[in-house]
Design an enzyme around this catalytic site. Structure first.
Site, PDB file in Angstrom:
ATOM      1  N   ASP A   1       0.822  -1.203   0.000  1.00  0.00           N
ATOM      2  CA  ASP A   1       0.000   0.000   0.000  1.00  0.00           C
ATOM      3  C   ASP A   1       0.863   1.264   0.000  1.00  0.00           C
ATOM      4  O   ASP A   1       1.875   1.335   0.709  1.00  0.00           O
ATOM      5  CB  ASP A   1      -0.849  -0.037   1.287  1.00  0.00           C
TER       6      ASP A   1
ATOM      7  N   GLU B   1       1.269  -0.471  -5.136  1.00  0.00           N
ATOM      8  CA  GLU B   1       0.296   0.583  -5.450  1.00  0.00           C
ATOM      9  C   GLU B   1       1.078   1.793  -5.937  1.00  0.00           C
ATOM     10  O   GLU B   1       1.412   2.691  -5.174  1.00  0.00           O
ATOM     11  CB  GLU B   1      -0.535   0.958  -4.217  1.00  0.00           C
TER      12      GLU B   1
HETATM   13  C1  GLC Z   1      -4.270   3.106  -0.311  1.00  0.00           C
HETATM   14  C2  GLC Z   1      -5.567   2.321  -0.286  1.00  0.00           C
HETATM   15  C3  GLC Z   1      -6.685   3.227   0.179  1.00  0.00           C
HETATM   16  C4  GLC Z   1      -6.334   3.744   1.574  1.00  0.00           C
HETATM   17  C5  GLC Z   1      -4.982   4.446   1.563  1.00  0.00           C
HETATM   18  C6  GLC Z   1      -4.474   4.715   2.943  1.00  0.00           C
HETATM   19  O1  GLC Z   1      -4.292   4.104  -1.274  1.00  0.00           O
HETATM   20  O2  GLC Z   1      -5.835   1.770  -1.570  1.00  0.00           O
HETATM   21  O3  GLC Z   1      -7.923   2.559   0.200  1.00  0.00           O
HETATM   22  O4  GLC Z   1      -7.318   4.625   1.991  1.00  0.00           O
HETATM   23  O5  GLC Z   1      -3.984   3.632   0.958  1.00  0.00           O
HETATM   24  O6  GLC Z   1      -3.997   3.543   3.539  1.00  0.00           O
END
Ligand code: GLC
Length: 579
Positions: free
Chosen positions: A242, A302
């Site tokens: 993440d 991500e």
């Molecule tokens: C990432 C996740 C999202 C979350 C953010 C904070 O972007 O995909 O859903 O709110 O991280 O952890």
């Protein structure tokens, strides 16, 4: 993540003899053949290259204990479905103990399961039964921040001399009323919160309940690497990492540049120059990869970026960072534009790396709505499936896209669950709409729960659900199953080179996938009118050939090297040498 790129809410042959042989039906290999294929790919360490991943938002997938929230036993009960669909791995968004301020992205214990979702034994069962079915499990690792209820943060905030003080990012403010600098939280307001106990500010890129870890402290990294080892030891096949672009901040705390205007949350528009994409991020990715390699695990990132060179860097100069940095650029196109898609594919191909394509996730409006025109939505959803699942690269599906789930945004602020929707209403409605329960049947609550679901299920669930679509060979779900089966049975679709053809056509996206002596043609009409194209095939094929239909939507035909496609029509054929 979602607000960074503003993609949410955008509704926005003379020498050659050519022959045609048309098969009447789409050819889908049997599940037995698929199973054999799966077994073959399982042994290889780069299994992920040929895989289709399926993202599951556990809160919304299947509820077995009747509390209105999905759970791990629910996912377990759907393994036969996932297998029949034809996916190879599931990515489960965070299911660890959490106060659920950000629905699991605020972790208070990295080595357990939140009771809402079940127990560690449930997770172990999912991993072992998934393995038997040929479905690997990857988890979502929140590296950048913890919950403010994590014991590390509770200790950190307790005193300036606490053992974990330096595990988080603490600074004096300019004064007691002014944070150290102008950095903004993605979720609104200053990225700094004042903590009276120790009279300092702590930094949080996301909600105040998600304090950022201090990745400059080696103890933080050591602890997180141990977390990954602990899960690999339990049979986890890898992690989706993440928010990997915001692990580090500039220690000088330089103010970010500010652009004119305000965003949907009412904040000034800032360029995250000093708290995003710092080169130090890559050192951490390398360290995570070393541990992953010890366990044969895969790392998915991500990696929001609109810069292809930055995307390439995520693989690591020596292929020593992420195997699968996500390419989100399709998700910013949001229109059926062959030129825009070609450009993006060409850029991804030019990196020389293995691309990772997806159409949506839990942070963005569902692809059904983003690409749909309100009239041909199912046809467009089939077109998009035939598109991204036949490109060279790994695909990541989002649960429900295969049945045409639509966004179901809250109608009034009182109904909003996602805090950014509460804060940003009505301009920003939050992410509830794309996180609604999976639609299994026509029954009450779409067969998701026997209680009240945590988010409302839209009326469109009647007809758009697994049970009714499974009965209909012309449904979107049947189409997904056929495309996934074809991808599994055709080496050219799994690993063949990508060659754009008819590259100046504004309406029809056409390309070849070629491996060894197998070539497959993909032709997709992205317009709402019938299009007949004369394909450039002769430029790629030496000698005579003919087309052998593999999969198509009704009304798509071929004659010689010409393909005729109805609005949003799909035609996939084997290009067979010989007359
Ligand atoms: C990432 C996740 C999202 C979350 C953010 C904070 O972007 O995909 O859903 O709110 O991280 O952890």
């Amino acid at each position: 993540m979602c607000l960074r790129h503003g993609q949410r809410r955008i509704r926005e042959p003379a020498a050659l003899v050519l022959w045609l042989a048309v098969l009447l039906c789409a050819q889908a290999p049997s599940r037995a053949a698929a199973g054999e294929q799966l077994a073959g790919t399982q042994a290889s360490s780069d299994w992920w290259k040929h895989a289709v991943f399926y993202e599951i938002y556990p809160r919304s997938f299947a509820d077995t204990d009747g509390d209105g929230f999905g759970d791990l036993k629910g996912i377990l009960s759907k393994i036969p479905y996932l297998r029949s669909l034809g996916v190879d791995a599931i990515w489960i968004t965070p299911c660890f103990p959490s106060p659920q301020v950000d629905f699991g992205y605020d972790v208070s214990n990295y080595e357990d399961i939140d009771p809402v979702y079940g127990t560690l034994a449930d997770l172990d069962a999912l991993v072992s039964q998934g393995k038997q079915a040929g479905i690997r499990v990857i988890l979502d690792l929140v590296l950048n921040h913890t919950s403010d209820r994590h014991p590390w943060f509770l200790d950190s905030r307790s005193s300036r001399g606490a053992k974990h003080r330096d595990w988080y990012v603490w600074h004096d403010g300019k004064d007691t009323r002014q944070p150290p600098n102008n950095w903004l939280s993605l979720f609104g307001g200053s990225a700094w919160s004042y903590d009276a106990t120790t009279a300092q500010y702590y930094y949080h890129f996301f909600y105040p309940e998600q304090p950022d870890l201090n990745w400059r402290n080696p103890d933080v990294e050591a602890a997180m690497l141990d977390v990954t080892r602990w899960w690999y030891g339990r049979g986890i096949a890898g992690f989706r990492l993440d928010a990997v672009d915001v692990l580090f901040e500039s220690p000088e705390l330089t103010d970010n540049p500010v652009l004119p205007g305000t965003n949907k949350l009412g904040d000034p528009i800032e360029v995250d120059t000093y708290n995003r994409n710092l080169p130090e991020n890559h050192r951490v990715l390398k360290d995570l990869r070393k541990v992953a390699n010890d366990f044969g695990a895969v790392l998915v990132g991500e990696t929001w970026t609109d810069d292809i060179a930055a995307l390439k860097r995520y693989y690591g100069e020596h292929h020593d960072e992420l195997q699968m940095p996500m390419d989100f650029m399709f998700t910013t196109v949001n229109r059926l534009s062959p030129p825009a898609f070609r450009k993006q594919i060409a850029a991804a191909e030019a990196t020389g790396e293995w691309p990772v394509y997806l159409l949506g996730n839990h942070d963005m409006v569902r692809s059904y709505n983003r690409y749909g025109d309100g009239t041909h939505d199912d046809a467009i959803a089939k077109l998009m499936a035939a598109f991204y699942l036949t490109l060279r690269g790994t695909a990541i599906m989002y649960y429900g896209e295969e049945i045409g789930m639509q966004n179901n945004d809250p109608k009034v602020r009182e109904d909003v669950k996602d805090p950014i929707g509460i804060k940003g209403w009505p301009k920003e409605k939050g992410r509830d709409g794309e996180r609604t329960p999976m639609q299994w049947t026509d029954a009450l609550n779409a067969g998701f729960t026997r209680d009240t679901p945590w988010l409302p299920i839209p009326a469109s669930s009647v007809g758009h659900n697994v049970e009714s679509e499974s009965r209909d060979p012309g449904s979107l779900l049947s189409f997904y199953r056929n495309v996934l089966a074809l991808r599994r049975s055709e080496p050219a679709l799994r690993e063949g080179a990508y060659h754009a053809i008819n590259a100046s056509d504004q309406d029809v996206m056409a390309y070849l996938r070629a491996a060894h002596d197998e070539t497959i043609l993909v032709a997709l009409n992205m317009s709402d009118h019938r299009r007949r194209i004369q394909t450039d095939l002769h430029a790629h094929m030496r000698g005579p050939f003919h087309l052998l239909r593999l999969l198509s939507t009704p009304g798509a035909t071929a004659s010689g090297a010409a393909v005729s496609l109805p609005p949003f029509g799909v035609f996939l054929a084997r290009v067979q040498r010989g007359s």
